[in-house]
Structure formats: structure tokens, C-alpha cells
Design a protein around this motif. Structure first.
Motif, PDB file in Angstrom:
ATOM      1  N   UNK A  77      20.914  10.795  28.365  1.00 27.54           N
ATOM      2  CA  UNK A  77      21.120  12.210  28.679  1.00 27.54           C
ATOM      3  C   UNK A  77      19.787  12.833  29.083  1.00 27.54           C
ATOM      4  N   UNK A  78      19.647  13.239  30.334  1.00 28.74           N
ATOM      5  CA  UNK A  78      18.375  13.835  30.754  1.00 28.74           C
ATOM      6  C   UNK A  78      17.948  15.002  29.866  1.00 28.74           C
ATOM      7  N   UNK A  79      18.901  15.772  29.338  1.00 29.51           N
ATOM      8  CA  UNK A  79      18.497  16.935  28.524  1.00 29.51           C
ATOM      9  C   UNK A  79      17.878  16.533  27.196  1.00 29.51           C
ATOM     10  N   UNK A  80      18.052  15.273  26.809  1.00 30.22           N
ATOM     11  CA  UNK A  80      17.404  14.803  25.574  1.00 30.22           C
ATOM     12  C   UNK A  80      15.995  14.273  25.815  1.00 30.22           C
ATOM     13  N   UNK A  81      15.568  14.257  27.054  1.00 31.65           N
ATOM     14  CA  UNK A  81      14.203  13.807  27.346  1.00 31.65           C
ATOM     15  C   UNK A  81      13.204  14.843  26.856  1.00 31.65           C
ATOM     16  N   UNK A  82      11.999  14.328  26.508  1.00 34.98           N
ATOM     17  CA  UNK A  82      10.926  15.253  26.153  1.00 34.98           C
ATOM     18  C   UNK A  82       9.602  14.586  26.496  1.00 34.98           C
ATOM     19  N   UNK A  83       8.590  15.378  26.586  1.00 36.28           N
ATOM     20  CA  UNK A  83       7.258  14.821  26.848  1.00 36.28           C
ATOM     21  C   UNK A  83       6.888  13.792  25.784  1.00 36.28           C
ATOM     22  N   UNK A  84       7.161  14.103  24.523  1.00 34.78           N
ATOM     23  CA  UNK A  84       6.751  13.213  23.441  1.00 34.78           C
ATOM     24  C   UNK A  84       7.448  11.847  23.552  1.00 34.78           C
ATOM     25  N   UNK A  85       8.728  11.887  23.829  1.00 36.21           N
ATOM     26  CA  UNK A  85       9.477  10.645  24.001  1.00 36.21           C
ATOM     27  C   UNK A  85       8.898   9.838  25.163  1.00 36.21           C
ATOM     28  N   UNK A  86       8.595  10.549  26.229  1.00 38.00           N
ATOM     29  CA  UNK A  86       8.061   9.899  27.423  1.00 38.00           C
ATOM     30  C   UNK A  86       6.674   9.329  27.136  1.00 38.00           C
ATOM     31  N   UNK A  87       5.830  10.132  26.474  1.00 36.63           N
ATOM     32  CA  UNK A  87       4.470   9.690  26.173  1.00 36.63           C
ATOM     33  C   UNK A  87       4.490   8.422  25.329  1.00 36.63           C
ATOM     34  N   UNK A  88       5.356   8.386  24.324  1.00 36.51           N
ATOM     35  CA  UNK A  88       5.430   7.198  23.474  1.00 36.51           C
ATOM     36  C   UNK A  88       5.878   5.982  24.277  1.00 36.51           C
ATOM     37  N   UNK A  89       6.731   6.223  25.245  1.00 36.47           N
ATOM     38  CA  UNK A  89       7.189   5.119  26.104  1.00 36.47           C
ATOM     39  C   UNK A  89       6.034   4.606  26.963  1.00 36.47           C
ATOM     40  N   UNK A  90       5.230   5.537  27.454  1.00 35.78           N
ATOM     41  CA  UNK A  90       4.056   5.126  28.231  1.00 35.78           C
ATOM     42  C   UNK A  90       3.157   4.227  27.399  1.00 35.78           C
ATOM     43  N   UNK A  91       2.916   4.636  26.174  1.00 34.23           N
ATOM     44  CA  UNK A  91       2.005   3.864  25.317  1.00 34.23           C
ATOM     45  C   UNK A  91       2.614   2.506  24.977  1.00 34.23           C
ATOM     46  N   UNK A  92       3.891   2.500  24.687  1.00 34.44           N
ATOM     47  CA  UNK A  92       4.577   1.233  24.416  1.00 34.44           C
ATOM     48  C   UNK A  92       4.402   0.268  25.595  1.00 34.44           C
ATOM     49  N   UNK A  93       4.611   0.768  26.785  1.00 39.40           N
ATOM     50  CA  UNK A  93       4.516  -0.095  27.954  1.00 39.40           C
ATOM     51  C   UNK A  93       3.056  -0.431  28.277  1.00 39.40           C
ATOM     52  N   UNK A  94       2.166   0.513  28.009  1.00 39.21           N
ATOM     53  CA  UNK A  94       0.734   0.266  28.217  1.00 39.21           C
ATOM     54  C   UNK A  94       0.276  -0.883  27.335  1.00 39.21           C
ATOM     55  N   UNK A  95       0.758  -0.898  26.105  1.00 37.32           N
ATOM     56  CA  UNK A  95       0.357  -1.950  25.168  1.00 37.32           C
ATOM     57  C   UNK A  95       0.934  -3.307  25.576  1.00 37.32           C
ATOM     58  N   UNK A  96       2.069  -3.279  26.227  1.00 38.10           N
ATOM     59  CA  UNK A  96       2.642  -4.546  26.695  1.00 38.10           C
ATOM     60  C   UNK A  96       1.895  -5.105  27.890  1.00 38.10           C
ATOM     61  N   UNK A  97       1.283  -4.213  28.662  1.00 31.92           N
ATOM     62  CA  UNK A  97       0.495  -4.696  29.793  1.00 31.92           C
ATOM     63  C   UNK A  97       1.007  -4.299  31.163  1.00 31.92           C
ATOM     64  N   UNK A  98       1.884  -3.307  31.242  1.00 31.53           N
ATOM     65  CA  UNK A  98       2.379  -2.874  32.558  1.00 31.53           C
ATOM     66  C   UNK A  98       1.194  -2.401  33.408  1.00 31.53           C
ATOM     67  N   UNK A  99       1.154  -2.839  34.657  1.00 28.68           N
ATOM     68  CA  UNK A  99      -0.018  -2.600  35.491  1.00 28.68           C
ATOM     69  C   UNK A  99       0.050  -1.306  36.284  1.00 28.68           C
ATOM     70  N   UNK A 100       1.257  -0.904  36.647  1.00 31.44           N
ATOM     71  CA  UNK A 100       1.347   0.427  37.274  1.00 31.44           C
ATOM     72  C   UNK A 100       2.648   1.103  36.901  1.00 31.44           C
TER      73      UNK A 100
END
Lengths: 592, 592
Positions: free
Chosen positions: A259-282
Motif C-alpha cells: 500500500x503506497x500510503x503505508x510508505x514512509x521515509x523511515x521505512x524507505x531509509x531502513x530499506x536503503x541501509x539493508x540493501x547497502x549492507x548487502x552490497x547493492x551498487x546502485x
């Protein structure tokens, strides 16, 4: 692993490594062996092997193949380079970011891989290639990529420092073989893989990755949207010798229950960090889609066709707030800077049809992408800009020109573009036309389109068709840009063709198997592979065969050196008369 | 006949005939039926059928299909038009030109067809469309073609009169549905068929012809070089509703026992007359390859790659004489004028590789083709000019510009061009890129290249792949040239796509079967054909679905009419806030 049970080596090819300035800097190439030229007198002249750019990783190295274990991942070749820069630190992986447990029956287990804690920049440090380049440092990554391109490493450093090129390489993806995206270099192609909620498994996706790079994909985007997003990505990253990109919004939306309305910056930021730690390059980030641009799409024929764009537009309208990717863009840059993740600024408002090409919505968003490019550069974050989409040929060039102007020559990364909408089932072709042109005009990387586009999720066959179509487009662009490595490949093929070296023609093809299969359909016997004709014209009508006979005649006369002979030139006339007689006496045949 | 035992109608399509200024002038179109649009409120709005240009002839007319008998040939629809001009005469077919008796076992007999004696111009008359056009006469053929193109017949007459367009239509091919080749009109494509000495039968070739026009080939070239050349051509012509071209030199060489030195003007002339009497609509004539140009090819990477070019070069060198096609060109024009055969001036020195593109040999020959164009026009003979071949993208445009200048805008007819040589097996794609571009730049007809190019003789599958790739190229060129009929097709597809009318998307595709098959792979059930997503992204990530939800919100506000809204616009702000609330209340879903 079934997907690696059958090695897929290229015929007459071997992996060759060029060593750089340090012994652990081993740059892979594919070397295609060629058979010798045999001239009309039977003299044998060897042909040097052709060395070509190689994206396929250890999977095509006969000496390494047996050692590959997908559940262990590839060797972390960049680890020493990263560690010796002494600007990173390990830490326990962020909380609440544990892999999603697979609920579906899946042939690949949730694998822990090597117990390697994530790295990040030490406080106050920036660890991006752009940072080093600006400091005047040529990193091993830059040298590696420079050797691949056949270009001076200092030029590479300058291109990165200026923002005209990027070297996407997350410090948590040490398995990566570094490569460059920039208009001064070979045009690159990206292959999208990833399951959807409807179809495909982790194993399918890993197999598609290995398959896509085997055929020449320079980067992979994992666009998974269904179950097991984290685990699929882990498997792909640990086994990928190419940069891996994602659209983090897709996983964030999964976490938000779709649900797009359940999105938030915090949820998104944590996803960025999760993927950053895995090694996503871009990361593709749709930060340029602003609230006020959404009404510009309302009279379009096809509305908003970017998945990320439509999700963010929905969020913006729901809350009547500005896009949180835009308002939090500096925080995104800080994360990207700490892991050296390149940002791929998404074109959420790209046109989805010929009718909508180059419209106000697209151009408005592009202006904002220019603003964001400058902001990212403040953080030494590498940036490229995504582009359309669906564009008729006469509107293609201005896409590049405007992007290069607004975004100060940051690399352009386009999806196709498709040059017509009327051929679903063939959109690898409708878009290869646009891709070749936009590559020539200065686009640095082309995102492939498969024959399944608009119809369904690509399978392995479709991935191959898409990659080959895009290798053709990228190579045609390299030729048009005058790249000497590109020209050398074509020249080697043309020479083999004129000399009836059929095996070499197959081996030099982007798809040696298909070239051989097609030739085999009519003339499977081995002697046909040196015959001076093929089934297309038959022996009597082979122009190249006749052409050889002519060449044989004229080569021994003075004619060959004359570039502008005229009918008045009696010397030539005499030569031709003599040769005419010789030609008739020989039965008009040099090869019998 | 096995090849017609299964009709091959397009789904949701019907043949429709538009009647011209006389009742026997019936111009065929394919009309694609579309399902209605159903909006969010359930209101149903019909979509008008899309009428598209149709090359497929009676074979796709459900009312005529049963009556087709390949051994009888198609109805001679042009006969009344030709006869009422009262400028032709019948005569007994030329002596010594009896059909080659088939020696090979062949499923198709040597068929006499209707006992129709050949026509030729009465003494002192010219019967070409160029002659009529210059006289100010709009023939039924011109009107027919004008209706197909959606263009005023007087414009058609002017284009033909000026030499900028041709209407290839031998008076002995009355089965022909007239069409135009010229840059003011839709870009056309040609499909080469024809057996070689190594492969294929008459039946194969007739089947390929019917198949090629089914997929959109505008003309066919019969390039047969093996046995049964005459009979194969007779079967093709009597059943072809499209112009048929040949390279008469190929048959002449067969008559010469395959030895270029046995060729002579007399042998060639008799072959022209034989083919003229059968009804061939255009001849490729390699008259521009002059003796003095041959040395220019000696340092090429791939020499001479035109079959006709290499044969004539061999003849010239053998006798050290000027090309007899050049020295006898006025007699060729007289023959062409007596039957209205268009001349396609062959580029015997076209480049066969990227390395040889736009070289001195090619350009020298082109100069001579310009001279021959003017000569043909003296005889009211219609002319087009053949072009390359293999050309990197940055050298494509100058090919058209130079040809148009030298040949005074006579239509250009190019083979591809291929934009790289490294992808044998995919040369329909390497060349579709070049074909689309050169079509946009002003080429009037594109000769297709199949995936088998350089490897073998195309089979039925390859013919289809080649035709579709070239329909894409031609259509992309039409779009880039701003052709309203082309844009209407894309717009119909885009609208169907945005409205999730899946059946209509299939029906509007160049290949409805493949589009449906690809969609069926993941989602075969009928409900999926109206679902608001596909397997590519799944239901939650369908951007178009989300986009509809957004559109539904904004459509009822004032926003849709605002082209440059700004964040300061409080009216919009209010509207958005209200709509945001509605959107949330509705569960953020318009379609559930």
C-alpha cells in the motif's frame, strides 16, 4: 547447482587476465582464437587472437569453473583494495533487517554465505570513487576498469572526478569486477531480472543473472517484487561479478504491505541501509517526481508508466505532501556516500508511448534531476540519470542533448527507447533501434528490453534475446562513435568472412552457437565450414568467391595501388588486357 | 495446395474495400475491430476500428479465400485498365523463351496458367505510369495507390511525373494491387525469396511469397538462381498481388552455364524480354559498375559483395570491355518502356562490411547511376536506385543525401544497412537499426535482411522474422517522418494498453499470434485478458493501474486542464487535498 551443472564456455575462446600495477589486479578478457589465412598460393598467415571485453566473470573460466559454489559466492577480489584504504569500519548488521524468511517452497535455502559483517565509511570519511578521483587518487578499481577499456587510468580518474562517468562499486560488493559507465567509454547495457508476485523463483533469478552476463550484460538490476526479495538479492550479489542495481522502493512497498500510503521515509531509509549492507551498487531513486508535476500527466495517453513513479505519485497525492525521496534526498546521499552506492536518478515521469514522448511532465522532472545531481555531487556521490522509454526517432537526440545540458554531463542511462508501440512481442527490436541511436548520441548505458516487454516476465530465452539485441545496439553505437576496439571486432569478422573462415565467423559472432546452427541447417558437413560459398547463393553465385578471383587477377598488377584510375590510363588498360587473358586461360577460376 | 490448406486470417480483422472513382477500383484495407472502452463508472464508449494498409492480397479475404487456386492464379484486376488505354498489343510470346522444363522431381508441375498472350506497347507508344503522369493523366493505378496511402491522387501523379516516386506495374502483371515507392509515401519493404542451387523448391518459394505479404512485404524479389527459374517465377507472378522484382542477370548466367564469360548482351536482352512477358515489375540492373571502377575495390576488406556486381566485374575483366549493361542501357530502357518495367539501378559496388562503407568505389558507381537515371527518364522509364548494405550509423545519412542529390530525388531502395558485422544470426536486428534510420532520412523502400543473412537461405520462419523486423523499421521511419496514419496506429495501441484491453493490444500488434502467445505463457486464462496488470509487474506494481487511480482522482478536479500548475496555486492545492482524502477513503483503489 543445476544451473551450473553444464558449463557454458564460448567455443575457441579462453579467459585471459591482464595484470595491472599490482599482482592482485587481474583484468579478465575473452580471447577468441582465429584460424590462419590461407592465400591463393597456399601460403599460411596466422591471425592474431581477438581480445574482447568480457562481462561473464569466472563462470566462463575453464580453470575456475569447477571451484564455483553458488552457496559460497565468488571470491571477494576487491576486499584488499577496500581494506587498505583504511577508511571503513565493520559493524553488526542493522537491526530489524534480517532476511525475510521464505514461506514458499523454494529450491534455494536462505543461505548465510560467508559470515562477513558489513562495511561502512568511518565517521567523517567518504569512500566513493568520486571522492578518491577528486582527490587525485587512481584506485585499483579505476585502474582495473581502465585496462578493460584500453584507456589511460588518469583519463578514467578525470572522467569520474568530473561526474561524466561513474564506477558503481559498493564496498560491500567485493566480488565485483569494476567497470565504467560514461560516454567516453564503451556503451554499456543493463539487464533487468527479478521475480514478480506472479512468477519465478530465486533459482530462476540467479540463473538469469549468470546467463545475462554470459551474453554480455554489463550490469544487472534486480527488480524483484514478490516474496524473498532479500534472499534473492543476497544470492545474486554474492555471485555477481557485475554491478547490481535495485529500486529500493519496491522492497519498501512490500514492507508496506503493498500500500503506497503505508510508505514512509523511515521505512524507505531502513530499506536503503539493508540493501547497502548487502552490497547493492546502485539505487534507482525517483526523487525528481514532484507533487506539482503529477497534473502534467493527466492528459497523457498512457499516464505514468514507471512503477516507482506511479507509487510515489500515489503517495504524494494521498498525503498531499512533497515526495519524501526529494525532501530527504540529502540523507539518501549520506547513506550512498557511506557505502559508495551510485544513485541512478529515476525518471518516474518518462513517457510510456510515442504520443507522450518529450512532453512537459518528462522535461519538468528532468529539471529537478539536474538539481539533485548537483546535490549528490556535494556528497561525492556518483550519479547517473535515467531516461526514456518510448520516443520516435526524430525526438531521440534532444533527450540526450537536454539531459547532458541540465545534468552537467552526468551519465545518461536510458530504457530503450522504443521507436514504435505497434510490435509487442518484438520490443527488443523496436527498442534496439532507439537504443543504438541514443547510444551514439551520448547515452552511457542502455537498459535492455526483452521480447516479453508489455506482455509478461522474461524467461531465460527472452533474457538472451534482449541482451544480444542490446549488445548489437551498444556495439553499433561504439562503432559510430569511432571506438577502435569496436572497429577491430568488425574488421576481424569481415576479414574472416571474405576469407571463408566459417569457424572464425561463428566464433567472432555475438552468438557463436546460433551462427553455427543456422549454417548447419543447410550445410552441416565439416567441409562446408571451409567452402567458398554458402547455401544462400550457392557456389556459382557467391560474390565473395568471384571477388577473390578478381582480386587474384588485379593484385599482381599495378592496379591495386591506383586509387583513381581513369579509362584514359593506358597502363591500366594494358594491365587489364593482360589479366583478362590470364583470367580466361585459367578457366576464370582461382579456386577449383 | 498444401500451402493454402490452412487460411491465415488475422484475428478480429476483416478485409474492407474502398471503392474509387469507378466500380472496378476496389482498394483493400485491413480493418482491425476494437473492443469498447469501459471507464471507471462503467460507461461504455466504442472504439472505431483501425484501418491499416494491407499488402496481403486476397489470401486474407475470408470471402475470397475458398476461391483461390494457385494453379489458376489471382484475378487480373488491372486488365480492363490496361486494355482501355488502347496503347498495347498482344503477340505470340518470343521464340526460344519457352519455360525451362523441370528436370528435378518437383511437387508443382510446369503450369500453363491462363492462356494469356503477352502484351507490349504498340509501336510508337509508351505505356509507363511515368509517361501517363507526365501527360497529366491520373491512371486507375495511381488512384488505387493514392487511396491506399490516404493521399490526393493528383499528388501521386505529380510525384511520379517528377521521378520522385515510382508505381511498379508491368502490363503483364494484371494481378497486381498498385502501390507506390517514394519518400512522400509510407516507407515500403521488400522481401527477397528465391531458391538457390543448393536448396528449396518452387512450392517453398510460392509459400514464402504468400507468407511474406501476409506479414507485410510490399514487394517481393525472386532471386532464384537454381533450376526452374522460369517456372518458379511464373507461379510467383500469377499469384502475387504485389510487385515482383528480379535480377535478370541471374537467369542469364544460368543460361550461360554459370560462366560469366559466356554472358552476352543478346543473351541478357532475351532474358529481359522473357521476364517482361511474364510480368516482372522491376529489374535490378547493375549498369553503373564500370570497368574503371573495379580497381577501386581491390583494397577493400570484403571486395565486391553484390552477386550481380561480381558477375559483371568478372565479365568486364574477362573481355576488358565496358559493362554491356551500361553500353546497352538505352536498349534496356526501350524494353522497360514497352512493358512498364521499373528499373532498379543496382549498386554492384556496395560495401560488404563496416570497413568498406561509403568508399570511393561505392561513390563512383553512384555517380554513374545518376547519369543512367536521367537516361531512363528520357524513355519515360520509372527508376529507383539501390543502396547499401553495411554502414555504421554515423555514415548512413550521407548515403541518402548524396544519392538524392546525384539521382535527382529518384527513390532510394536500400538493403538494410547493417550497422555492425559482429552478429551473424541476428542481422535482421543489426540491419533494422540502419533501415529505420535510413528510412527516416528519406529512403523509400527497405530491402529486408533475415536472421540467416551471411549463413544460409532463409526458411519460412526467417522470412517472417525479417519481414516483421522491417515493418518495425519502416513504421518507425513513418512515425519519425510524422505520417498521420502511422501515428494513429501507435495511438490506438497505447490507448488499448492504458485501458488494459489486452485483446486489442494483441490484435493491433504486427504479430497478433506472438503477442497473445507471450501473454498466455504466464496468464493464459481469459480473465487475464481484461486484468489490470500482467505477469511482468504483478497486480501491486502495475504502474498503469496506479496511474488510473491517480487519473480518476484528478480528472474530476480542475487540475486536468492546467498545463503549468505551480505549488503556489492554492486552488490546485485545495483540490489535491480534497482528492487526497477521497483517495484514502476509497482505500486507494479504484479497481478492486
Amino acid at each position: 547447482m543445476s544451473i551450473l551443472s553444464t558449463p557454458s564456455f564460448f567455443p575457441a575462446s579462453r579467459k585471459r587476465y591482464v595484470t595491472g600495477s599490482r599482482p592482485d589486479l587481474l583484468v579478465p578478457f575473452r580471447e577468441i582464437m582465429l584460424s590462419p589465412t590461407v592465400d591463393q598460393q597456399g601460403r599460411v598467415t596466422p591471425n592474431a587472437p581477438l581480445q574482447v571485453y568480457d562481462t561473464s566473470g569466472p563462470y566462463t573460466d575453464e580453470t575456475l569453473f569447477e571451484t564455483i559454489d553458488l552457496s559460497k559466492g565468488l571470491a571477494p577480489l576487491r576486499s584488499p583494495w577496500i581494506l587498505e584504504r583504511n577508511d571503513t569500519e565493520t559493524y553488526g548488521a542493522s537491526k530489524n533487517l534480517a532476511p525475510t524468511k521464505s514461506k514458499a517452497a523454494n529450491p534455494l535455502p536462505v543461505q548465510e554465505f560467508e559470515n562477513r559483517p558489513p562495511l561502512r565509511a568511518r565517521r567523517g570519511k567518504r569512500v566513493t570513487q568520486l571522492h578518491y578521483a577528486r582527490k587525485g587518487i587512481i584506485t585499483p578499481e579505476m585502474e582495473f576498469a581502465a585496462i578493460r577499456e584500453g584507456i589511460n587510468p588518469e583519463v578514467v580518474r578525470q572522467e569520474i572526478a568530473s561526474g561524466r562517468a561513474i564506477l558503481p562499486a559498493n564496498i560491500n560488493h567485493p566480488e565485483l569486477e569494476p567497470m565504467l559507465i560514461g560516454k567516453q567509454f564503451l556503451v554499456k547495457i543493463n539487464a533487468n531480472i527479478g521475480n514478480s508476485a506472479v512468477l519465478s523463483s530465486i533459482e530462476d533469478e540467479v540463473e538469469k543473472m549468470v546467463w545475462a552476463i554470459r551474453w554480455g550484460a554489463d550490469t544487472i538490476m534486480d527488480l524483484s517484487t514478490g516474496k524473498n526479495i532479500h534472499t534473492t538479492r543476497e544470492w545474486i550479489l554474492r555471485n555477481a561479478p557485475v554491478p547490481v542495481g535495485t529500486v529500493p522502493l519496491y522492497q519498501a512497498l512490500e514492507k508496506a504491505g503493498g500500500q503506497p500510503e503505508n510508505l514512509s521515509w523511515e521505512l524507505y531509509r531502513d530499506t536503503l541501509i539493508e540493501q547497502a549492507e548487502q552490497g547493492v551498487d546502485y539505487f534507482t531513486v525517483h526523487a525528481g517526481l514532484l507533487l506539482r508535476y503529477i497534473p502534467l500527466t493527466m492528459n497523457r495517453v498512457t499516464g505514468i508508466v514507471s512503477r516507482g513513479g506511479s507509487i510515489m505519485a500515489s503517495w504524494c497525492l494521498t498525503y498531499h505532501q512533497e515526495n519524501f525521496l526529494y525532501t530527504h534526498f540529502r540523507e539518501i546521499c549520506e547513506i550512498a556516500s557511506a557505502y559508495d552506492i551510485s544513485l541512478s536518478l529515476g525518471d518516474g515521469l518518462r513517457p510510456g508511448s510515442i504520443a507522450d514522448a518529450n512532453d512537459a511532465a518528462q522535461m519538468a522532472e528532468l529539471e529537478t534531476l539536474g538539481e539533485l545531481t548537483k546535490m549528490a555531487w556535494e556528497y561525492d556521490v556518483q550519479v547517473m540519470i535515467e531516461g526514456p522509454g518510448h520516443v520516435p526517432m526524430h525526438k531521440i537526440k534532444e533527450n540526450v542533448d537536454i539531459q547532458q545540458d541540465i545534468c552537467q554531463e552526468a551519465p545518461f542511462y536510458t530504457l530503450g527507447p522504443l521507436t514504435t508501440d505497434i510490435a509487442p512481442g518484438y520490443d527488443h527490436i523496436t527498442s534496439a533501434i532507439g537504443a543504438a541511436m541514443i547510444g551514439w548520441f551520448g547515452t552511457a548505458m542502455l537498459c535492455y528490453v526483452t521480447p516479453k516487454e508489455h506482455l509478461g516476465l522474461p524467461n531465460k530465452h527472452d533474457v538472451k534475446e534482449g541482451v544480444i539485441a542490446y549488445k548489437i545496439a551498444a556495439h553499433a553505437a561504439d562503432l559510430a562513435k569511432g571506438h577502435p576496439l569496436a572497429q577491430a571486432w568488425d574488421d576481424a569478422m569481415s576479414k574472416a568472412r571474405f576469407e571463408f573462415r566459417w569457424h572464425d565467423q561463428f566464433h567472432l559472432s555475438l552468438d557463436p552457437e546460433r551462427a553455427r546452427d543456422y549454417h548447419d541447417e543447410a550445410l552441416p558437413a565439416e567441409p562446408a565450414k571451409t567452402a567458398h560459398f554458402c547455401s544462400m547463393c550457392g557456389p556459382k553465385f557467391c560474390s565473395m568467391k568471384i571477388s577473390h578471383e578478381l582480386k587474384g587477377m588485379v593484385d599482381n598488377s599495378q592496379l591495386a595501388d591506383k586509387s583513381t584510375p581513369s579509362p584514359e590510363d593506358s597502363l591500366i588498360e594494358t594491365g587489364l588486357s593482360q589479366k583478362a587473358e590470364e583470367f580466361k586461360r585459367s578457366g576464370s577460376k582461382m579456386y577449383t
